[in-house]
Design an enzyme around this catalytic site. Structure first.
Site, short mmCIF file in Angstrom:
data_model
loop_
_atom_site.label_atom_id
_atom_site.label_comp_id
_atom_site.label_asym_id
_atom_site.label_seq_id
_atom_site.Cartn_x
_atom_site.Cartn_y
_atom_site.Cartn_z
N SER A 187 -7.19 5.75 3.76
CA SER A 187 -7.12 4.93 2.54
C SER A 187 -7.59 3.50 2.85
CB SER A 187 -5.69 4.87 2.01
OG SER A 187 -5.43 5.92 1.12
N LYS B 217 5.17 1.83 -2.95
CA LYS B 217 5.25 3.25 -3.38
C LYS B 217 5.55 3.27 -4.86
CE LYS B 217 5.23 7.30 -1.27
NZ LYS B 217 4.48 7.46 -0.03
N LYS C 4 0.85 -1.19 0.00
CA LYS C 4 0.00 0.00 0.00
C LYS C 4 0.88 1.23 0.00
CE LYS C 4 -4.00 2.06 0.36
NZ LYS C 4 -3.58 2.92 -0.79
N THR D 217 -4.58 13.20 6.11
CA THR D 217 -3.17 13.25 6.54
C THR D 217 -2.96 14.44 7.47
OG1 THR D 217 -2.60 12.30 4.40
CG2 THR D 217 -0.79 13.11 5.73
N LYS E 25 5.06 2.29 8.45
CA LYS E 25 3.95 3.19 8.76
C LYS E 25 2.66 2.37 8.96
CE LYS E 25 3.78 6.84 6.16
NZ LYS E 25 3.51 7.81 5.07
#
Ligand code: GLU
Length: 416
Positions: free
Chosen positions: A350, A107, A71, A191, A95
């Site tokens: 998300s 990523k 993710k 965020t 994370k």
């Protein structure tokens, strides 16, 4: 050993090694974690508006999937490199683990200056990337999302391309979509909201009153502007803001609601009515309580860390403070809320979006925000406890919490 001259990829390897050693894990864990499980480099030819064809380089890295599918976002930036994307995917693994999400780390990025592209060129680039990624991504494999310079519209084009390849709708393949086509309420501001929740928790633990606290924000984009807005709503004073267009400073604080409207219109904080101009270095040196770093990697290094006077530094961006500069600041009594904790609100919502997509049942905003609040508060408490138990800085503590979760899963699977 100085890590300052290492590239970001080597820096994250040092961080992982240190955490593995502190946890007493044998070397086999580090051997698996030191590099991505798989990573892909593609070339994306795009028909430009003038009829010519230009080829762009794109990357996607899947670091570790012990805790679930990969993710992480996709960024469009002229400085994107394969190493950077790999590093960012490693940070995503930890994370997601710090928050306890059932995901591994991924990523992606394309080396491109998106300000030089028309809307049409951007759309063809986004679609071309997804065509090249093909089976590499999917709701059960790897789920992209927005990152630097990408947004819900770009996610919508990407999902459409993926749907066309599969022949049916797959909203769960990408998160950060527009709400109308399966995005989650609250994702865009998540965020920034998460940055503020963790900052609030840190201030409470450190006995810093948020009311009247002075705040400076470096990087006033999606993350920084919402962080500024929510801190303003909680009674803090946003005295300075900085973005690519320049800086704005007002010793009594700026109205972040008005500032956000100004930024939407002018695309920069510079020139905000009533403010004075300020450089980035001047902003870092301000005598503030809270400094939010929401631009890019390596903003604060050994070169400029001595400027920082804030009591709390919140990493809204990924990797804005280098490892060594962070250690130095910790010695100086500055509390750094590390990226893999502070900016995890985005990937958390998300995750909520993906869950809603998979069950085809959508939640109201207050439910999303309540769940986000709970996840972030728990994650902060875990990291804070680890930092106190082990007498380490919060970055090291967050790595310890994250790596422990990944290591336990790898052990159960028999990888180590
Ligand atoms: N790009 C964001 C991050 O670095 C969000 C990733 C996601 O939502 O998957 O955490």
């Amino acid at each position: 050993m100085s890590t300052e001259n290492l590239n970001v990829f080597e820096q994250v390897q040092v961080q992982i090694k240190e955490a593995c050693d502190l946890l007493g894990l044998d070397n086999s864990y580090y051997e698996i974690l030191k590099t991505p499980q798989r990573a892909m480099e593609v070339s994306i030819p795009v028909r430009m508006d003038d009829g010519s064809v230009k080829t762009f380089s794109g990357y996607r890295s899947q670091h570790n999937t012990a805790n679930g599918p990969a993710k992480g976002g996709i960024r469009f930036h002229q400085d994107v490199t394969f190493d950077e994307v790999k590093t960012l995917s490693m940070w995503m693994t930890f994370k997601c683990a710090v928050i306890g999400l059932p995901y591994g780390g991924g990523k992606g990025g394309i080396t491109v200056d998106p300000t030089k592209l028309s809307m049409g060129e951007k759309e063809r680039l986004a679609r071309g990337f997804v065509r090249k990624l093909g089976d590499f991504i999917g709701p059960e494999i790897d789920i992209p999302a927005p990152d630097v310079n990408t947004n819900p519209q770009i996610m919508a084009w990407m999902v459409d391309e993926y749907n066309a390849m599969r022949g049916y709708n797959n909203p769960g393949v990408i998160t950060g979509k527009p709400v109308l086509i399966g995005g989650s309420l609250g994702r865009t501001e998540a965020t920034g909201r998460g940055v503020v929740i963790t900052t609030r928790e840190a201030c409470a633990a450190l006995k810093i009153d948020l009311k009247g606290a002075k705040v400076a924000v470096h990087g006033y984009g999606n993350v920084g502007s919402f962080a500024g807005l929510y801190l303003h709503e909680m009674g803090s004073k946003v005295v300075a803001a900085f973005d690519l267009g320049g800086g704005a400073y007002h010793p009594d604080g700026m109205d972040a609601t008005v500032l956000q409207d100004y930024v939407t219109k002018h695309r920069t904080v510079a020139g905000f009515p009533g403010s004075k101009t300020i450089t980035a270095d001047e902003l870092f040196a301000l005598d503030v309580d809270i400094l939010v770093l929401a631009a890019l990697e390596n903003t604060i290094t050994m070169e400029n860390q001595h400027l920082v006077k804030a009591k709390v530094v919140a990493e809204g961006a990924n990797g804005p403070v280098t490892t060594e500069a962070g250690k130095k600041m910790f010695e100086r009594g500055i509390a750094i809320l590390p990226d893999i904790l502070a900016n995890a609100g985005g990937v958390t919502v998300s995750y909520f979006e993906w869950v809603q997509n998979l069950q085809n049942y959508y939640w109201p905003l207050d439910e999303v925000n309540a769940k986000l609040e709970r996840n972030m508060v728990n994650a902060f408490a875990n990291v804070w406890k680890m930092a106190n138990d082990k007498r380490v800085d919060m970055r090291t503590a967050a790595y310890l919490v994250g790596i422990r979760r990944v290591a336990d899963a790898m052990k159960l699977y028999g990888w180590v």
